[in-house]
Enzyme design. Structure first.
Site, PDB file in Angstrom:
ATOM      1  N   ASP A 243       7.599   2.899   7.681  1.00 51.25           N
ATOM      2  CA  ASP A 243       8.995   3.090   8.058  1.00 51.25           C
ATOM      3  C   ASP A 243       9.201   4.315   8.953  1.00 51.25           C
ATOM      4  O   ASP A 243       9.462   5.421   8.473  1.00 51.25           O
ATOM      5  CB  ASP A 243       9.869   3.194   6.804  1.00 51.25           C
ATOM      6  CG  ASP A 243      11.348   3.205   7.131  1.00 51.25           C
ATOM      7  OD1 ASP A 243      11.692   3.055   8.318  1.00 51.25           O
ATOM      8  OD2 ASP A 243      12.162   3.354   6.201  1.00 51.25           O
TER       9      ASP A 243
ATOM     10  N   ASP B 284      -1.072  13.333  -8.681  1.00 50.06           N
ATOM     11  CA  ASP B 284      -1.725  14.629  -8.880  1.00 50.06           C
ATOM     12  C   ASP B 284      -2.153  15.233  -7.543  1.00 50.06           C
ATOM     13  O   ASP B 284      -1.922  16.418  -7.268  1.00 50.06           O
ATOM     14  CB  ASP B 284      -2.927  14.450  -9.806  1.00 50.06           C
ATOM     15  CG  ASP B 284      -3.614  15.771 -10.135  1.00 50.06           C
ATOM     16  OD1 ASP B 284      -2.913  16.801 -10.204  1.00 50.06           O
ATOM     17  OD2 ASP B 284      -4.841  15.778 -10.322  1.00 50.06           O
TER      18      ASP B 284
ATOM     19  N   ASN C 203      -3.291  -5.912   5.898  1.00 44.38           N
ATOM     20  CA  ASN C 203      -1.869  -6.243   5.922  1.00 44.38           C
ATOM     21  C   ASN C 203      -1.597  -7.467   6.785  1.00 44.38           C
ATOM     22  O   ASN C 203      -2.339  -7.766   7.722  1.00 44.38           O
ATOM     23  CB  ASN C 203      -1.049  -5.065   6.466  1.00 44.38           C
ATOM     24  CG  ASN C 203      -1.150  -3.833   5.596  1.00 44.38           C
ATOM     25  OD1 ASN C 203      -0.608  -3.786   4.496  1.00 44.38           O
ATOM     26  ND2 ASN C 203      -1.867  -2.816   6.080  1.00 44.38           N
TER      27      ASN C 203
END
Length: 262
Positions: free
Chosen positions: A83, A155, A29
């Protein structure tokens, strides 16, 4: 100086900024934080922009979209995002939040950007894990996925959801990328009997849409107005916003009707 936000591959927005305050890079990132006269601080996480003055919009919407449609909200899982303000909102329900994020370097770099960073990290009902496998085995009332999940992830996460649990995920904005929203609804529909798209009403600085999915809990029919009225210290979310989030224009209703399950 300017920074550019990619809304779609064919649409971009530019914002005037005054200075760069932070530049942090990890293996996966890139986080840059800028100062803006119009929007306060702006964080660019990879290609997504976060506006400090408007952080509460998404965190309130997602937290209370789940919290106000469930009678009990004891266990919540947040994955694929940074967040912490979402966890702050969820604590209004006296719930326990498991927060999965492997990139501690980037997460800790939000220390001055998220208003409730310390309060969340130090809350006794907050558990931060680098991997999902590090958590105790349990079933969740609410799962929030802050990136669009593929079918394999849907799933896997569904298996940890209670029978009446709610799964909320980020998707593309239906007005901007309806084909992507169609595909996301289709994928979610393979696992849930209720699958409905929504957006953040009056949020003008976002390219995000969302999906509300469940086997039993309906986002409108099971809405608990008393829980909304009891919420304190919210600046965006209310019953009108909740209901309006699911409203679609006629053309989108026609496009998405085969994939919406309500």
């Amino acid at each position: 100086m300017w920074i550019t936000q990619e809304i779609t591959p064919y649409l971009r927005k530019e914002y005037t900024i005054e200075a760069k305050l932070l530049d942090v890079r990890s293996d996966h990132n890139i986080l840059e934080i800028f100062k803006s006269n119009d929007f306060g601080e702006i964080a660019m996480l990879n290609s997504q922009l976060l506006f400090k003055n408007f952080l509460h919009i998404e965190s309130e919407l997602l937290a209370h979209m789940g919290g106000c449609t469930k009678k009990e909200l004891k266990e919540v899982l947040i994955v694929d995002g940074f967040d912490l303000e979402l966890a702050h909102q969820l604590f209004k329900y006296d719930t326990h939040v498991d927060f999965v994020q492997a990139d501690e370097k980037i997460l800790d770099s939000f220390i001055s950007f998220f208003p409730h960073f310390h309060g969340v990290k130090n809350n006794k009902n907050f558990t931060h894990a680098k991997q999902f496998l590090d958590l105790d085995i349990k079933k969740y009332d609410l799962i929030v996925c802050l990136q669009e999940p593929d079918k394999h992830k849907i799933d896997g996460l569904k298996r940890t959801l209670k029978e009446d649990g709610v799964f909320i995920s980020v998707a593309k904005h239906p007005l901007l990328e309806h084909v992507s929203m169609q595909n996301a609804l289709k994928n979610m529909g393979e696992f849930f009997s209720i699958v409905m798209p929504f957006v953040a009403p009056l949020r003008i600085l976002s390219n995000k849409g969302y999906i509300y999915a469940s086997l039993k809990t309906h986002p409108l029919k099971d809405l608990i107005a008393q829980k909304i009225e009891a919420l304190k210290n919210v600046g965006y979310y209310n019953e009108d916003i909740h209901r309006a989030a699911f409203a679609l224009p006629k053309n989108l209703q026609e496009i998405l009707k085969e994939n919406i399950k309500s």
